[in-house]
Scaffold this motif. Structure first.
Motif, PDB file in Angstrom:
ATOM      1  N   SER A 113      11.865  -2.065   0.203  1.00  0.00           N
ATOM      2  CA  SER A 113      10.884  -0.998  -0.010  1.00  0.00           C
ATOM      3  C   SER A 113      10.146  -0.701   1.294  1.00  0.00           C
ATOM      4  N   TYR A 114       9.646   0.539   1.392  1.00  0.00           N
ATOM      5  CA  TYR A 114       8.924   0.989   2.591  1.00  0.00           C
ATOM      6  C   TYR A 114       7.611   1.635   2.188  1.00  0.00           C
ATOM      7  N   GLY A 115       6.554   1.338   2.964  1.00  0.00           N
ATOM      8  CA  GLY A 115       5.275   2.000   2.767  1.00  0.00           C
ATOM      9  C   GLY A 115       5.154   3.222   3.654  1.00  0.00           C
ATOM     10  N   LEU A 116       3.958   3.747   3.751  1.00  0.00           N
ATOM     11  CA  LEU A 116       3.653   4.871   4.632  1.00  0.00           C
ATOM     12  C   LEU A 116       3.249   4.324   6.000  1.00  0.00           C
ATOM     13  N   LEU A 129      19.438   2.699  -1.693  1.00  0.00           N
ATOM     14  CA  LEU A 129      19.244   2.022  -0.410  1.00  0.00           C
ATOM     15  C   LEU A 129      17.881   1.357  -0.323  1.00  0.00           C
ATOM     16  N   ALA A 130      16.840   2.045  -0.809  1.00  0.00           N
ATOM     17  CA  ALA A 130      15.481   1.492  -0.699  1.00  0.00           C
ATOM     18  C   ALA A 130      14.533   2.271  -1.600  1.00  0.00           C
ATOM     19  N   GLU A 131      13.422   1.616  -1.912  1.00  0.00           N
ATOM     20  CA  GLU A 131      12.317   2.251  -2.640  1.00  0.00           C
ATOM     21  C   GLU A 131      11.322   2.754  -1.596  1.00  0.00           C
ATOM     22  N   ILE A 132      10.953   4.035  -1.691  1.00  0.00           N
ATOM     23  CA  ILE A 132      10.128   4.680  -0.667  1.00  0.00           C
ATOM     24  C   ILE A 132       8.785   5.082  -1.271  1.00  0.00           C
ATOM     25  N   ALA A 133       7.705   4.815  -0.539  1.00  0.00           N
ATOM     26  CA  ALA A 133       6.371   5.213  -1.000  1.00  0.00           C
ATOM     27  C   ALA A 133       6.238   6.728  -0.997  1.00  0.00           C
ATOM     28  N   GLU A 134       5.558   7.255  -2.013  1.00  0.00           N
ATOM     29  CA  GLU A 134       5.293   8.687  -2.095  1.00  0.00           C
ATOM     30  C   GLU A 134       3.811   8.933  -1.832  1.00  0.00           C
ATOM     31  N   ALA A 135       3.516   9.677  -0.786  1.00  0.00           N
ATOM     32  CA  ALA A 135       2.124   9.905  -0.391  1.00  0.00           C
ATOM     33  C   ALA A 135       1.469  10.942  -1.286  1.00  0.00           C
ATOM     34  N   GLY A 136       0.261  10.614  -1.761  1.00  0.00           N
ATOM     35  CA  GLY A 136      -0.552  11.572  -2.494  1.00  0.00           C
ATOM     36  C   GLY A 136      -1.565  12.222  -1.573  1.00  0.00           C
TER      37      GLY A 136
END
Length: 476
Positions: free
Chosen positions: A19-22, A48-55
């Motif tokens: 997983s990846y953050g912002l 491939l990966a879990e990606i952070a979604e920016a609000g």
């Protein structure tokens, strides 16, 4: 046709995190008010990966970090010192080029030989080029003391994820701006690896911020009142929406939008060379190219000969695993894009154009489309008017240079064009009359960091690359 043994590039050079953050203010952080989404491999549909979604709050945090870095560090920094960071980034891109190329092909679906030989070298070249400009801005022709704008909001597409990042970030940083970049939601991984490269280069915190997400994240970034400049590459419809959102504000805007380029072949053109240019023009990166030569205009007297040669060449194209070094055409980037390509191709056949594809065994999993040409196309056909953004070529004919110009310009777009002829005078005559931002002569899809790129009409406004690419990031 030669049978090639598989020659896969190893995935082991890339360490993809679960997983990846912002990337905000120099650190990877979890989203405050956003969720997450998955990035998948279009060739296999593997997650491939879990990606952070920016609000909204995450975007605000990134813009504030960029503003602080601009005011306290990057804006006041002498150009020669900014140049050192850009040179450092360019060198790290070269050092990690294999890693970047493999990750780009995994996340995007493009053949590894394109990522390795085109995309990544051009990324490094752009950072090297703009590093050279950072201490020479007073000599760029924009007045004796051009100043940066401030915080640049940059939204990039999925077709050249890392290269579009370089086109946007390199000139912005060279000019003294800080950046908040939103990569496309289907291809965020190389942008996040670039964030690691910024850390490795000791780039001051907040100079580059990367917020991942879909359309709502992009809208929040574009509409944020703390942004001084918006740069967008993508579809014409979204570009129009951004122009409406920015209208009436003090924000500067550049747009690089869709295209429907004409690739024009005259009867005196070297046919084999032209056919290579046609193939490169429409099948490079699966046709996921805004300046793709998706309309082939062939002089009537040589149309049969050119088509025969083109079909023979297309039968040799290898479609398959993007990580195989022998692959010519990789996977379509997403299920949604594949649906769009299928819809327009079916419309072309329904409207009476003749469809042809070489015999082509497509993999069972993933998103795939065989290279396709349509003949008997008229200017009224949807496939001649609308951007397909896939490996689909529409073939039209012409008799005179004047007719070729008229047909080439008969489009709402104006991004690029190609001319194939033995006569230099004809090239100049045509180029003077084609309403396109870039005109290639006896070649196609050639890019250089020193050369400006951009369009007219519904292909947008502003230029990226070259000295001209600095102007969008300076108060001039």
């Amino acid at each position: 046709m030669f049978e090639y043994a598989p020659a896969p590039e190893s995935r082991s050079v890339v360490d993809i995190k679960p997983s990846y953050g912002l990337f905000v203010d120099g650190k990877f952080v979890d989203p405050v008010d956003g969720g997450s989404f998955k990035s998948i491999n279009p060739a296999s549909e593997e997650v491939l990966a879990e990606i952070a979604e920016a609000g909204n709050e995450d975007v605000d945090r990134a813009v504030r970090a960029a503003r602080k870095a601009y005011q306290k560090v990057w804006g006041p920094m002498p150009g020669r010192d900014r140049a050192k960071y850009l040179f450092r980034i360019a060198r790290i891109v070269q050092e990690r080029s294999r890693e970047l190329a493999v990750l780009e092909s995994l996340d995007n679906g493009k053949p590894i030989k394109e990522s390795r030989d085109v995309d990544v070298p051009l990324v490094a070249a752009h950072f090297f080029y703009y590093a050279g400009w950072a201490d020479k801005l007073p000599h760029a022709g924009f007045g004796p003391n051009p100043q940066p704008l401030g915080v640049a909001a940059q939204v990039i597409p999925w077709n050249f994820p890392l290269l579009m990042l370089a086109w946007k970030i390199a000139p912005a940083l060279a000019a003294g701006n800080t950046v908040v970049l939103k990569p496309a939601e289907t291809t965020p991984l190389t942008a996040l690896l670039f964030a690691e490269i910024c850390q490795q280069a000791d780039l001051p915190a907040g100079v580059v911020n990367i917020v991942t997400g879909a359309g709502e994240t992009g809208r929040a970034l574009v509409e944020h009142p703390g942004v001084d400049k918006v740069a967008f590459t993508g579809s014409t419809d979204v570009g129009k929406a951004i122009a409406r959102a920015v209208a009436g504000t003090r924000k500067k805007l550049t747009l690089e939008l869709g295209g429907k380029a004409a690739n024009i072949v005259f009867d005196d053109a070297p046919v084999d060379q032209a056919v290579e240019g046609i193939v490169n023009g429409i099948f490079f990166n699966q046709g996921h190219v805004c300046c793709a030569g998706s309309r082939l205009l062939v002089q009537e007297s040589v149309a049969d000969r050119v088509l025969e040669s083109l079909k023979r060449r297309m039968a040799q194209l290898r479609v398959g695993d993007p990580l195989d070094k022998n692959t010519d055409i990789g996977a379509i980037n997403s299920a949604a894009q594949l649906d769009r390509i299928r819809e327009l191709s079916e419309a072309g056949a329904a409207e009476g154009a003749e469809r042809w594809s070489p015999p082509c065994e497509l993999p069972e999993r993933g998103f795939w489309f065989a290279p396709t040409i349509f003949t008997g196309v008229t200017q009224a056909h949807r496939i001649a008017r609308e951007e397909i953004f896939g490996p689909v070529l529409s073939v039209l004919t012409f008799r005179t240079p004047a007719e070729a110009v008229e047909k080439a310009n008969n489009t709402p777009y104006g991004l690029s064009a190609g001319i194939w002829t033995d006569k230099g005078s004809r090239i100049l005559w045509m180029a003077d009359r084609l309403r396109a931002g870039v005109v290639w002569a006896n070649t196609f899809n050639k890019f250089d960091p020193t050369s400006p790129f951009g369009g007219y009409k519904e292909s947008g406004y502003g230029r990226e690359g070259g000295r001209h690419g600095l102007e969008a990031y300076l108060n001039v």
